[in-house]
Design an enzyme around this catalytic site. Sequence first.
Site, PDB file in Angstrom:
ATOM      1  N   GLU A 225       8.919 -22.402  21.676  1.00 41.23           N
ATOM      2  CA  GLU A 225       8.597 -21.433  22.723  1.00 41.23           C
ATOM      3  C   GLU A 225       9.528 -20.227  22.625  1.00 41.23           C
ATOM      4  O   GLU A 225      10.654 -20.332  22.143  1.00 41.23           O
ATOM      5  CB  GLU A 225       8.755 -22.088  24.101  1.00 41.23           C
TER       6      GLU A 225
ATOM      7  N   ASN B 257      -1.230 -23.301  30.129  1.00 42.27           N
ATOM      8  CA  ASN B 257      -0.092 -24.227  30.102  1.00 42.27           C
ATOM      9  C   ASN B 257       0.413 -24.448  31.525  1.00 42.27           C
ATOM     10  O   ASN B 257       0.606 -23.489  32.270  1.00 42.27           O
ATOM     11  CB  ASN B 257       1.041 -23.648  29.257  1.00 42.27           C
ATOM     12  N   GLU B 258       0.611 -25.693  31.885  1.00 37.68           N
ATOM     13  CA  GLU B 258       1.177 -26.049  33.196  1.00 37.68           C
ATOM     14  C   GLU B 258       0.584 -25.186  34.317  1.00 37.68           C
ATOM     15  O   GLU B 258       1.291 -24.584  35.116  1.00 37.68           O
ATOM     16  CB  GLU B 258       2.703 -25.938  33.166  1.00 37.68           C
TER      17      GLU B 258
ATOM     18  N   TYR C 178       9.206 -35.045  30.956  1.00 37.98           N
ATOM     19  CA  TYR C 178      10.576 -34.924  30.452  1.00 37.98           C
ATOM     20  C   TYR C 178      11.420 -36.095  30.948  1.00 37.98           C
ATOM     21  O   TYR C 178      11.296 -36.525  32.099  1.00 37.98           O
ATOM     22  CB  TYR C 178      11.197 -33.605  30.906  1.00 37.98           C
TER      23      TYR C 178
ATOM     24  N   GLU D  84       4.474 -31.701  25.632  1.00 39.09           N
ATOM     25  CA  GLU D  84       5.860 -31.409  25.994  1.00 39.09           C
ATOM     26  C   GLU D  84       6.516 -32.717  26.414  1.00 39.09           C
ATOM     27  O   GLU D  84       6.067 -33.351  27.379  1.00 39.09           O
ATOM     28  CB  GLU D  84       5.971 -30.372  27.116  1.00 39.09           C
TER      29      GLU D  84
ATOM     30  N   GLN E 241      12.518 -28.977  22.147  1.00 32.19           N
ATOM     31  CA  GLN E 241      11.792 -28.053  21.293  1.00 32.19           C
ATOM     32  C   GLN E 241      12.412 -28.037  19.899  1.00 32.19           C
ATOM     33  O   GLN E 241      13.397 -28.722  19.649  1.00 32.19           O
ATOM     34  CB  GLN E 241      11.793 -26.657  21.904  1.00 32.19           C
TER      35      GLN E 241
END
Length: 496
Positions: free
Chosen positions: A25, A172-173, A239, A300, A349
């Site tokens: 990103e 995204n999100e 996460y 992610e 990432q």
Amino acid sequence: MARLIINADLGKHKIDKNIYGHFAEHLGRCIYEGIWVGEDSPIPNTRGIRNDVIEALKKIKPPVLRWPGGCFADEYHWKDGVGPKESRPRMINTHWGGVVENNHFGTHEFFDLCELIGAEPYICGNVGSGTIYEMQQWVEYINFDGESPMTEWRRKNGREKPWGLKYFGVGNENWGCGGSMRAEHYADVYRNYQTYVRNYGGNKIFKIACGPRGDDYHWTEVMMREARYVMDGLALHYYTRLVDPAKVRNANRGSATEFGENEWFTIMEKALFTDELVRRHSTIMDVYDPEKRVALIVDEWGTWYEVEPGTNPGFLYQQNTLRDALVAGISLNIFNNHCDRVRMANIAQTVNVLQAMILTEGEKMIVTPTYHVFDMYKVHQDATLLPFDLQCDDYVFEDKAVPQISLSASKDADEVIHISLCNLDPHNGANIDCELRGFKASAISGEILTSSEMNTHNTFDNPEAIKPTEFKGATITEKGFSADIPPMSVVVLNIK
């Protein structure tokens, strides 16, 4: 004694190589300095992309790379990132640190990076602040081979033939930084936008919808009910953190390197929770898609701690220890074991951000324990998952317990069996007695990643403090093999 049975003759699902995917990103020093230094940099580069990063990534065989975000994707306007670099407008990265970007790394540079490292490109389009027309034109610019303003512009900018993009994410999100939408609203928005993500020639785009955050099962229910026919994948984000900041305000995420067994155990527990998330979201998907056509895309995932002291809090730069290596091993084992539904995953990432593969400091570059796990586990890519039954002790801490061993097994095209094992217990080894059914073992070898300290990590002064070494703790037996797995270790066995 842990007892393991592997049915080497009953595998039927392929572990999609894309489970070993990556995510880069425009965040902190991931793109600028981490990947892109520009053609005039004294750091050796190929058309502006760091040579040391190219070579390190090629070694672990990255199958797919997601870009440009993340939250950045829904404020990224792709036309600002093509054409002569001196003419590209500068922009403020409002999500990540408020820094000014010069847009020198754009569409052409991203596809160049993917070609250099051998990865399929996965682009995430702008739904939050972009228009349908903007998205439609981007896909046309990338994939159309006929006559149109977008293809003429692409050719003028130096690319004659289309790239043949396969993977495209529609936002995204969108429940958060991508527009703060309700599931019901995004389902309609997705249906609208994806209509204009067109297929050109013989190229068919695999369309990925924004999926849930963690345990938001309602989001999955709505998306599968309302949009399953027009999606190929649904993106789950999760996460591994000590405390979820969405549920505890101003939560301290803890240090990446200074921690005790309480933090170690909690992170192991949170990593194992990935299995419950995948199972429960998959169960909802099974109701609407029993044939499992729609893939669960975990695009992610990874650990998230406080940033390294003295660094920009908006850059999300954190160190990477043996603890993170265990999280990577556990997570990849889980994705492997659910490969009937999970067909892509992208760790967050690639460079200098969160659970990174690679860290850079000017002209210096090091690889992390997580990088080493991806290197060890690459043998699973496109291999056949082997079903197994494992009975093992628990790793007990205070009044809590989790299974001591995490495992997955596969057989590749050359009939070699690969078994990846993680011992979560920082104190006790595990003796494993394995029966291999339908396979006669003749030779066994392996690699191990471990250390005597749970926070061991590589630094620019000591870049090889932790790295894989030959594993000599396994022997062939009459029915299979036995192995002594040391505490807090990642082991990959290869059996012929």
